[in-house]
Design a protein around this motif. Sequence first.
Motif, PDB file in Angstrom:
ATOM      1  N   TYR A 137       0.827  -1.204   0.000  1.00  0.00           N
ATOM      2  CA  TYR A 137       0.000   0.000   0.000  1.00  0.00           C
ATOM      3  C   TYR A 137       0.872   1.269   0.000  1.00  0.00           C
ATOM      4  O   TYR A 137       0.498   2.278  -0.587  1.00  0.00           O
ATOM      5  N   ARG A 138       2.046   1.193   0.639  1.00  0.00           N
ATOM      6  CA  ARG A 138       2.932   2.362   0.716  1.00  0.00           C
ATOM      7  C   ARG A 138       3.838   2.521  -0.505  1.00  0.00           C
ATOM      8  O   ARG A 138       4.568   3.499  -0.609  1.00  0.00           O
ATOM      9  N   LEU A 139       3.823   1.580  -1.428  1.00  0.00           N
ATOM     10  CA  LEU A 139       4.629   1.702  -2.653  1.00  0.00           C
ATOM     11  C   LEU A 139       4.113   2.863  -3.502  1.00  0.00           C
ATOM     12  O   LEU A 139       2.924   3.215  -3.434  1.00  0.00           O
ATOM     13  N   PRO A 140       4.976   3.438  -4.335  1.00  0.00           N
ATOM     14  CA  PRO A 140       4.473   4.435  -5.296  1.00  0.00           C
ATOM     15  C   PRO A 140       3.385   3.794  -6.171  1.00  0.00           C
ATOM     16  O   PRO A 140       3.424   2.593  -6.464  1.00  0.00           O
ATOM     17  N   VAL A 141       2.429   4.582  -6.584  1.00  0.00           N
ATOM     18  CA  VAL A 141       1.252   4.085  -7.302  1.00  0.00           C
ATOM     19  C   VAL A 141       1.646   3.281  -8.539  1.00  0.00           C
ATOM     20  O   VAL A 141       1.086   2.205  -8.782  1.00  0.00           O
ATOM     21  N   ASP A 142       2.607   3.764  -9.331  1.00  0.00           N
ATOM     22  CA  ASP A 142       3.012   3.045 -10.542  1.00  0.00           C
ATOM     23  C   ASP A 142       3.584   1.666 -10.204  1.00  0.00           C
ATOM     24  O   ASP A 142       3.260   0.676 -10.869  1.00  0.00           O
ATOM     25  N   GLN A 143       4.436   1.602  -9.172  1.00  0.00           N
ATOM     26  CA  GLN A 143       5.005   0.310  -8.769  1.00  0.00           C
ATOM     27  C   GLN A 143       3.915  -0.634  -8.259  1.00  0.00           C
ATOM     28  O   GLN A 143       3.905  -1.820  -8.586  1.00  0.00           O
ATOM     29  N   ARG A 144       3.014  -0.105  -7.426  1.00  0.00           N
ATOM     30  CA  ARG A 144       1.956  -0.938  -6.849  1.00  0.00           C
ATOM     31  C   ARG A 144       1.060  -1.523  -7.943  1.00  0.00           C
ATOM     32  O   ARG A 144       0.776  -2.713  -7.962  1.00  0.00           O
ATOM     33  N   LYS A 145       0.628  -0.682  -8.888  1.00  0.00           N
ATOM     34  CA  LYS A 145      -0.252  -1.170  -9.957  1.00  0.00           C
ATOM     35  C   LYS A 145       0.451  -2.194 -10.836  1.00  0.00           C
ATOM     36  O   LYS A 145      -0.133  -3.212 -11.212  1.00  0.00           O
ATOM     37  N   THR A 146       1.713  -1.947 -11.157  1.00  0.00           N
ATOM     38  CA  THR A 146       2.472  -2.890 -11.984  1.00  0.00           C
ATOM     39  C   THR A 146       2.653  -4.218 -11.245  1.00  0.00           C
ATOM     40  O   THR A 146       2.485  -5.296 -11.825  1.00  0.00           O
ATOM     41  N   LEU A 147       2.996  -4.162  -9.962  1.00  0.00           N
ATOM     42  CA  LEU A 147       3.161  -5.369  -9.160  1.00  0.00           C
ATOM     43  C   LEU A 147       1.847  -6.156  -9.065  1.00  0.00           C
ATOM     44  O   LEU A 147       1.818  -7.376  -9.206  1.00  0.00           O
ATOM     45  N   GLU A 148       0.738  -5.453  -8.835  1.00  0.00           N
ATOM     46  CA  GLU A 148      -0.573  -6.106  -8.755  1.00  0.00           C
ATOM     47  C   GLU A 148      -0.943  -6.782 -10.071  1.00  0.00           C
ATOM     48  O   GLU A 148      -1.476  -7.899 -10.082  1.00  0.00           O
ATOM     49  N   MET A 149      -0.654  -6.123 -11.174  1.00  0.00           N
ATOM     50  CA  MET A 149      -0.967  -6.714 -12.480  1.00  0.00           C
ATOM     51  C   MET A 149      -0.146  -7.983 -12.711  1.00  0.00           C
ATOM     52  O   MET A 149      -0.645  -8.966 -13.264  1.00  0.00           O
ATOM     53  N   ALA A 150       1.112  -7.960 -12.270  1.00  0.00           N
ATOM     54  CA  ALA A 150       1.984  -9.117 -12.492  1.00  0.00           C
ATOM     55  C   ALA A 150       1.618 -10.276 -11.568  1.00  0.00           C
ATOM     56  O   ALA A 150       1.504 -11.423 -12.018  1.00  0.00           O
ATOM     57  N   PHE A 152      -1.105 -10.509  -9.090  1.00  0.00           N
ATOM     58  CA  PHE A 152      -2.501 -10.796  -8.742  1.00  0.00           C
ATOM     59  C   PHE A 152      -3.374 -11.015  -9.969  1.00  0.00           C
ATOM     60  O   PHE A 152      -4.351 -11.757  -9.906  1.00  0.00           O
ATOM     61  N   ASP A 153      -3.004 -10.377 -11.087  1.00  0.00           N
ATOM     62  CA  ASP A 153      -3.769 -10.592 -12.313  1.00  0.00           C
ATOM     63  C   ASP A 153      -3.117 -11.635 -13.202  1.00  0.00           C
ATOM     64  O   ASP A 153      -3.703 -12.091 -14.179  1.00  0.00           O
ATOM     65  N   GLY A 154      -1.866 -11.986 -12.898  1.00  0.00           N
ATOM     66  CA  GLY A 154      -1.169 -13.030 -13.650  1.00  0.00           C
ATOM     67  C   GLY A 154      -0.715 -12.607 -15.031  1.00  0.00           C
ATOM     68  O   GLY A 154      -0.532 -13.440 -15.904  1.00  0.00           O
ATOM     69  N   LEU A 155      -0.514 -11.318 -15.228  1.00  0.00           N
ATOM     70  CA  LEU A 155      -0.094 -10.827 -16.542  1.00  0.00           C
ATOM     71  C   LEU A 155       1.427 -10.911 -16.681  1.00  0.00           C
ATOM     72  O   LEU A 155       2.165 -10.775 -15.712  1.00  0.00           O
ATOM     73  N   THR A 156       1.879 -11.124 -17.905  1.00  0.00           N
ATOM     74  CA  THR A 156       3.320 -11.132 -18.168  1.00  0.00           C
ATOM     75  C   THR A 156       3.804  -9.692 -18.255  1.00  0.00           C
ATOM     76  O   THR A 156       3.009  -8.746 -18.382  1.00  0.00           O
TER      77      THR A 156
END
Length: 188
Positions: A137-150, A152-156
């Motif tokens: 939650y404390r990560l910068p927004v761009d890092q958090r969204k990219t990490l979640e996509m990789a 939690f969403d299983g994207l390459t």
Amino acid sequence: MYRETGLAGTSPASQQDDVILLAQVQRGDEQAMATLYDRYAKLVYSVALRVLRDPASAEDILQDVFMQIWRNPATFTATRGSLGGWLVVVSRNRSIDALRRKRPAESVDEVALAGPYDLANEAERNTLMEKARGVIYRLPVDQRKTLEMAFFDGLTHSEIAEMTGDPLGTVKTRIRSALTTLRRAFLA
């Protein structure tokens, strides 16, 4: 109600025959009892089995019902309906009573319950998950969204780059930076 069991079409002749057989049973005629048993045992057993879902218990109900007829055939009143219908009701009621009487074989205090997981490990896992959520939650927004996509969403990485419009190298750097931040938080 009797229509469901196939008893609605019981002919008056067979009802009269049942009354005669019951009168003979009352006089102690074993052959009359055997005839009634042969005629209605499957019906009584099937009702008991449907309620109890246990063949041995259904057989006990079958025996109890026919013992009641043998000991006291006058419990059936012909003016109130057919013998088959009465036997269905008696069998059903006895089966329900048997279900209600069933008690656990052991006291609840004496039963050891095996859990599918270790509570200590589960508590530790929950603590680690809460810590990870806080760090993410404390990560910068761009890092958090990219990490979640990789994760939690299983994207390459390539799929993330296509979706966000960011260069592939930037996506990889954001994920690596986020993972480094998480690692440092757990090592501290």
